[in-house]
Design a protein around this motif. Structure first.
Motif, mmCIF file in Angstrom:
data_model
loop_
_atom_site.group_PDB
_atom_site.id
_atom_site.type_symbol
_atom_site.label_atom_id
_atom_site.label_comp_id
_atom_site.label_asym_id
_atom_site.label_seq_id
_atom_site.Cartn_x
_atom_site.Cartn_y
_atom_site.Cartn_z
ATOM 1 N N ALA A 35 59.658 -20.311 2.013
ATOM 2 C CA ALA A 35 59.505 -21.658 1.459
ATOM 3 C C ALA A 35 58.040 -21.950 1.168
ATOM 4 C CB ALA A 35 60.079 -22.687 2.431
ATOM 5 N N GLN A 36 57.169 -21.536 2.084
ATOM 6 C CA GLN A 36 55.733 -21.743 1.865
ATOM 7 C C GLN A 36 55.256 -20.945 0.649
ATOM 8 O OE1 GLN A 36 53.711 -20.775 5.514
ATOM 9 N NE2 GLN A 36 54.527 -22.543 6.618
ATOM 10 N N PHE A 37 55.775 -19.729 0.521
ATOM 11 C CA PHE A 37 55.408 -18.881 -0.611
ATOM 12 C C PHE A 37 55.909 -19.493 -1.917
ATOM 13 C CE2 PHE A 37 55.930 -14.746 -3.032
ATOM 14 C CZ PHE A 37 54.568 -14.583 -3.233
ATOM 15 N N SER A 76 60.689 -16.273 -11.766
ATOM 16 C CA SER A 76 61.783 -17.230 -11.944
ATOM 17 C C SER A 76 62.789 -17.156 -10.802
ATOM 18 C CB SER A 76 62.485 -16.999 -13.282
ATOM 19 O OG SER A 76 63.064 -15.706 -13.335
ATOM 20 N N LEU A 77 63.046 -15.950 -10.304
ATOM 21 C CA LEU A 77 63.943 -15.809 -9.158
ATOM 22 C C LEU A 77 63.341 -16.446 -7.904
ATOM 23 C CD1 LEU A 77 65.234 -12.134 -9.591
ATOM 24 C CD2 LEU A 77 66.557 -14.244 -9.871
ATOM 25 N N LYS A 83 67.115 -22.304 -5.513
ATOM 26 C CA LYS A 83 66.704 -21.548 -4.333
ATOM 27 C C LYS A 83 65.606 -22.235 -3.529
ATOM 28 C CE LYS A 83 68.047 -17.000 -6.034
ATOM 29 N NZ LYS A 83 67.659 -15.580 -6.177
ATOM 30 N N THR A 84 65.220 -23.431 -3.943
ATOM 31 C CA THR A 84 64.186 -24.153 -3.208
ATOM 32 C C THR A 84 64.456 -25.656 -3.278
ATOM 33 O OG1 THR A 84 61.826 -24.701 -3.128
ATOM 34 C CG2 THR A 84 62.723 -24.124 -5.264
ATOM 35 N N PHE A 93 59.637 -24.209 -13.237
ATOM 36 C CA PHE A 93 60.561 -23.255 -13.868
ATOM 37 C C PHE A 93 60.531 -23.409 -15.380
ATOM 38 C CE2 PHE A 93 64.759 -21.781 -15.248
ATOM 39 C CZ PHE A 93 64.845 -20.564 -14.598
ATOM 40 N N ASP A 94 60.481 -24.649 -15.861
ATOM 41 C CA ASP A 94 60.422 -24.914 -17.301
ATOM 42 C C ASP A 94 59.124 -24.373 -17.899
ATOM 43 O OD1 ASP A 94 61.449 -26.219 -19.728
ATOM 44 O OD2 ASP A 94 59.746 -27.557 -19.481
#
Length: 229
Positions: A35-37, A76-77, A83-84, A93-94
């Motif tokens: 999560a931090q990453f 993107s993954l 995923k977060t 992401f955009d």
């Protein structure tokens, strides 16, 4: 069950319980680290200069197309909104998707590469370096080059917007001119129609004039007539 067997069974249960706890703790630590990453990468993408698609994807200019696609897939993954829980993930992401689209477009990528090359030439000229100067290989120069690239891209974007504004203004003037011409043609058609519709009236008036009568004489005669008897 014999006492010895029971002791062994209890010991194994305790070991299994401890192992489960350790695994659960490890999973929690991994999730926290991931999560931090993710948060760090989302923050990096959103702080990257949006006009420099290489910076958004964290790539160096000149990379192969397959490397662009591979980097996009990896990033993107990592930050996918599914995923977060980071609320900024959709925006990041955009931006990532737009950066990949720009770099996979030959025209846009060529434009960006030219701006980056222009920034390097400007720095070489400003510092009076030559192409063999050792300063060109230093980290300091790379940082300065990145900053100069931002400056060049901003200037080019400002110029592009001025041109777009001027083009819109010109199109607006042309549209107004065309509208005025349409209105003028419509007025002419209306005037021609009105003139044609009054043709018979004008002809009758002229005939009366030729006979020595003036418009309205017939009405005056009718008014003077009296009823006999």
């Amino acid at each position: 069950m014999a006492d010895d067997d029971q002791d062994i069974f209890d010991s194994l249960e305790r070991e299994a319980s401890e192992f489960t706890k350790v695994c659960h703790l490890f999973v929690l630590l991994c999730d926290s680290a991931n999560a931090q990453f993710q948060d760090a990468e989302i923050d990096r993408i959103r702080k990257a200069f949006s006009l420099d698609s290489y910076a958004v994807l964290d790539l160096q200019p000149g990379v192969a197309e397959k490397d662009i696609k591979m980097q996009y897939r990896k990033k993107s993954l990592l930050i996918h909104p599914d995923k977060t829980k980071n609320p900024a993930a959709p925006d990041a992401f955009d931006r990532l998707a737009k950066a990949q689209t720009a770099l996979l477009d030959e025209k846009q990528r060529t434009y960006l590469d030219e701006c980056i090359a222009d920034a390097r030439r400007l720095l070489i000229r400003e510092h009076k370096y030559n192409l063999d100067s050792p300063e060109l290989k230093t980290e300091e120069f790379k940082v300065e080059w990145r900053a100069k690239t931002i400056h060049v891209l901003l200037e080019e974007e400002a110029r592009r917007r001025r041109q777009a504004k001027a083009r819109l203004q010109e199109e607006g003037r042309e549209a107004r001119k065309e509208e005025e011409e349409l209105d003028a043609r419509k007025r002419k058609r209306d005037n021609d129609k009105a003139w044609e519709e009054s043709r018979e009236e004008r002809i009758g008036t002229w005939r009366d004039f030729q006979k020595g009568r003036k418009p309205g004489d017939e009405k005056k005669k009718k008014k003077k007539m009296k009823v006999l008897g």
